[in-house]
Scaffold this active site. Structure first.
Site, PDB file in Angstrom:
ATOM      1  N   CYS A  39      -0.060  -3.000  -9.507  1.00 44.10           N
ATOM      2  CA  CYS A  39       0.137  -2.712  -8.088  1.00 44.10           C
ATOM      3  C   CYS A  39      -0.697  -3.675  -7.237  1.00 44.10           C
ATOM      4  O   CYS A  39      -1.741  -4.168  -7.676  1.00 44.10           O
ATOM      5  CB  CYS A  39      -0.276  -1.266  -7.807  1.00 44.10           C
ATOM      6  SG  CYS A  39       0.011  -0.723  -6.099  1.00 44.10           S
ATOM      7  N   ASP A  41      -2.466  -2.875  -4.843  1.00 44.26           N
ATOM      8  CA  ASP A  41      -3.610  -2.123  -4.333  1.00 44.26           C
ATOM      9  C   ASP A  41      -4.917  -2.896  -4.533  1.00 44.26           C
ATOM     10  O   ASP A  41      -5.195  -3.391  -5.627  1.00 44.26           O
ATOM     11  CB  ASP A  41      -3.686  -0.774  -5.063  1.00 44.26           C
ATOM     12  CG  ASP A  41      -4.611   0.208  -4.380  1.00 44.26           C
ATOM     13  OD1 ASP A  41      -5.831  -0.057  -4.339  1.00 44.26           O
ATOM     14  OD2 ASP A  41      -4.128   1.246  -3.880  1.00 44.26           O
ATOM     15  N   ARG A  43      -7.825  -1.952  -4.880  1.00 41.94           N
ATOM     16  CA  ARG A  43      -8.798  -1.328  -5.785  1.00 41.94           C
ATOM     17  C   ARG A  43      -8.529  -1.634  -7.259  1.00 41.94           C
ATOM     18  O   ARG A  43      -9.334  -1.282  -8.123  1.00 41.94           O
ATOM     19  CB  ARG A  43      -8.799   0.187  -5.567  1.00 41.94           C
ATOM     20  CG  ARG A  43      -9.200   0.614  -4.160  1.00 41.94           C
ATOM     21  CD  ARG A  43      -8.848   2.069  -3.918  1.00 41.94           C
ATOM     22  NE  ARG A  43      -7.397   2.278  -3.920  1.00 41.94           N
ATOM     23  CZ  ARG A  43      -6.825   3.479  -3.791  1.00 41.94           C
ATOM     24  NH1 ARG A  43      -7.584   4.563  -3.653  1.00 41.94           N
ATOM     25  NH2 ARG A  43      -5.501   3.585  -3.799  1.00 41.94           N
ATOM     26  N   HIS A 100      -1.682   3.252 -11.272  1.00 37.32           N
ATOM     27  CA  HIS A 100      -3.045   3.725 -11.012  1.00 37.32           C
ATOM     28  C   HIS A 100      -3.042   5.015 -10.200  1.00 37.32           C
ATOM     29  O   HIS A 100      -2.033   5.402  -9.603  1.00 37.32           O
ATOM     30  CB  HIS A 100      -3.840   2.650 -10.259  1.00 37.32           C
ATOM     31  CG  HIS A 100      -3.324   2.371  -8.874  1.00 37.32           C
ATOM     32  ND1 HIS A 100      -3.815   3.015  -7.752  1.00 37.32           N
ATOM     33  CD2 HIS A 100      -2.355   1.541  -8.431  1.00 37.32           C
ATOM     34  CE1 HIS A 100      -3.166   2.576  -6.683  1.00 37.32           C
ATOM     35  NE2 HIS A 100      -2.275   1.690  -7.067  1.00 37.32           N
ATOM     36  N   CYS A 103      -1.936   6.194  -5.843  1.00 39.07           N
ATOM     37  CA  CYS A 103      -1.073   5.055  -5.496  1.00 39.07           C
ATOM     38  C   CYS A 103      -0.237   5.379  -4.256  1.00 39.07           C
ATOM     39  O   CYS A 103       0.586   6.299  -4.282  1.00 39.07           O
ATOM     40  CB  CYS A 103      -0.159   4.719  -6.673  1.00 39.07           C
ATOM     41  SG  CYS A 103       0.976   3.350  -6.351  1.00 39.07           S
TER      42      CYS A 103
END
Length: 209
Positions: A39, A41, A43, A100, A103
């Site tokens: 992803c 993302d 993080r 994750h 999400c």
């Protein structure tokens, strides 16, 4: 911007010098062993959670770590072309689909058409995983919001693993034992990663004690 520039200078002074020989070897070629589909993302940092060095992972990142099914098209297809290049040109040994916790893309799969009106391209992209909410609804009839969240993320991973097998050159290599597909669920707040065990049909924590 200043923070980014300072980071670049620190990289040159510290990290680059510490791995100068590695970067020299990588200057003209790459031989990654794994295609990592994750992803976007902020993080999720693939090289950090796998403790890999530059040159080991060929990384594709997009909203909700989605893999569009294989198709012949004249459109501009970023994820599909990256998969094609990693498998056919770089000949990676493994493909990891890594979802994750928490999400936002997976959470958006449960939103209505109107709720995503301000994100039309995200809404279109998520259509690849349109089946996920229906499958989750069948599996988590009485589940809590937290359980639905995890289940959505994990079902989404399985859908993308299945989509990878629609690529003829991937299916051929998997059948011949030359390529492995793994599905991971990374839990941000604990650092745990769960790997899908195909034989058991369940996610198991990596490094179980």
């Amino acid at each position: 911007m200043e923070r980014l520039f300072k980071g670049i200078m620190q990289f040159r002074r510290e990290d680059f010098l510490a791995h100068r020989e590695l970067f020299c070897r990588l200057g003209r070629e790459q031989r990654p062993h794994t295609l990592f589909i994750g992803c976007s993302d902020s993080r999720v940092v693939p090289s950090l959670i796998t403790r890999t060095h530059p040159g080991e992972l060929f990384i594709v990142r997009n909203v909700a770590n989605i893999v569009p099914p294989y198709r012949q098209t004249e459109e501009f297809v970023a994820t599909t072309s990256a998969i094609e290049y990693a498998v056919k040109a770089l000949e990676v040994d493994c493909i990891v689909v890594c979802g994750h916790s928490n999400c936002g893309g997976c959470a958006a799969l449960h939103k209505s058409h109107d709720e995503l009106a301000e994100l039309p391209h995200v809404r279109k992209w998520l259509q690849v995983s349109a089946e996920v909410p229906e499958r989750v609804a069948r599996l988590a009839v009485e589940g809590t919001p937290e359980e639905r969240e995890w289940l959505t993320e994990r079902v989404n991973i399985l859908v993308q693993m299945r989509n990878l097998l629609t690529y003829p050159f991937i299916a051929e290599r998997v059948k011949g034992g030359r390529l492995e597909i793994l599905g991971w669920h990374y839990i941000i707040e604990t650092g745990e990663i769960y790997n899908f065990n195909d034989e058991l049909g369940a996610f198991e924590r990596i490094g179980r004690e």
